[in-house]
Design an enzyme around this catalytic site. Sequence first.
Site, PDB file in Angstrom:
ATOM      1  N   CYS A  41       0.807  -1.221   0.000  1.00 41.77           N
ATOM      2  CA  CYS A  41       0.000   0.000   0.000  1.00 41.77           C
ATOM      3  C   CYS A  41       0.841   1.272   0.000  1.00 41.77           C
ATOM      4  O   CYS A  41       0.303   2.370  -0.077  1.00 41.77           O
ATOM      5  CB  CYS A  41      -0.971   0.015   1.178  1.00 41.77           C
ATOM      6  SG  CYS A  41      -0.185  -0.174   2.759  1.00 41.77           S
ATOM      7  N   ASP A  43       2.598   2.597   2.427  1.00 40.52           N
ATOM      8  CA  ASP A  43       2.644   3.330   3.693  1.00 40.52           C
ATOM      9  C   ASP A  43       4.060   3.266   4.248  1.00 40.52           C
ATOM     10  O   ASP A  43       4.756   2.269   4.087  1.00 40.52           O
ATOM     11  CB  ASP A  43       1.696   2.711   4.729  1.00 40.52           C
ATOM     12  CG  ASP A  43       0.240   2.978   4.399  1.00 40.52           C
ATOM     13  OD1 ASP A  43      -0.624   2.398   5.087  1.00 40.52           O
ATOM     14  OD2 ASP A  43      -0.042   3.761   3.466  1.00 40.52           O
ATOM     15  N   CYS A  67      -2.486   5.446   5.723  1.00 48.45           N
ATOM     16  CA  CYS A  67      -3.905   5.527   6.054  1.00 48.45           C
ATOM     17  C   CYS A  67      -4.111   5.773   7.551  1.00 48.45           C
ATOM     18  O   CYS A  67      -3.191   5.619   8.359  1.00 48.45           O
ATOM     19  CB  CYS A  67      -4.606   4.246   5.642  1.00 48.45           C
ATOM     20  SG  CYS A  67      -4.049   2.810   6.563  1.00 48.45           S
ATOM     21  N   CYS A 110      -1.945  -3.019   9.071  1.00 47.48           N
ATOM     22  CA  CYS A 110      -1.419  -1.768   9.628  1.00 47.48           C
ATOM     23  C   CYS A 110      -0.856  -2.005  11.027  1.00 47.48           C
ATOM     24  O   CYS A 110       0.172  -1.440  11.401  1.00 47.48           O
ATOM     25  CB  CYS A 110      -2.514  -0.700   9.704  1.00 47.48           C
ATOM     26  SG  CYS A 110      -3.145  -0.206   8.099  1.00 47.48           S
TER      27      CYS A 110
END
Lengths: 140, 127
Positions: A41, A43, A67, A110
């Site tokens: 993603c 991140d 996010c 996450c």
Amino acid sequence: VATRDAVPRQVVDHYENPRNVGSLDRNAKNVGTGLVGAPACGDVMKLQVEVDENGKIVDARFKTFGCGSAIASSSLATEWVKGKTVDEALQIKNTDIAKELCLPPVKLHCSMLAEDAIKAALADYKLKQDPNKEEPEKKA
Amino acid sequence: RLQKEQYYSEQHSSLINKAYQTLLNPLSRGLYLLELNGVEPAQETDCDADSVFLMEIMEINEKLAEPENEAILEEIETLIKVKQEELTKEVTAAFERDDLQEAKKLLAKMKYFANLEDKLKNKKIPS
């Protein structure tokens, strides 16, 4: 907004009132810096810890670009490591973070990134204390 | 029967659009090529630890997060474009010599820059 997609209150809280955003002096001997990324993603998460002479984490900071769940996970991680010893902090599991933040399945990774960041910061700290010691290959 | 044809046309039209968008963008195109070659894309649970690269991404993100400054934004935009072009060339070379693992690594880097590109675009939209 569909209830199914509603952001958990805990995540919103950490997003709107993030704790411990910032940086510590990465050159200080008692500061460990963990820098990790999630290639799927994009991140990126930096987590730093300051450890006192007794091996206790007295301060922690994070900077995360990603996010809301990634930000919340790292914010919570910095809250949790404070006051713990290095070994205690190594026990923090991503599942605990995910549970505390009520992360939906799609955002579980996450919390894993946050756990990786904690471990990376502590590994960096340990390496700085004893640079001559052979460190096992870091998990990619 | 007309309804069936219409449905069929819509499905194919949609697929063509999806195919076009996938192939147009170097990142999605590269990821699709990996898929066609049987290489698993980066998993959600994968973790990058390339400090030097991630530091670079962090720094650009931090600059981007600073208050508006036309000059800096332009500088960042140019930097991102240059990096994306470089990476696209490297990915192409990797595919050409059939080094799929290298292509996968490079595409992961492109993902970070794609995110930066999106953030930059959002910053430029007047609020």
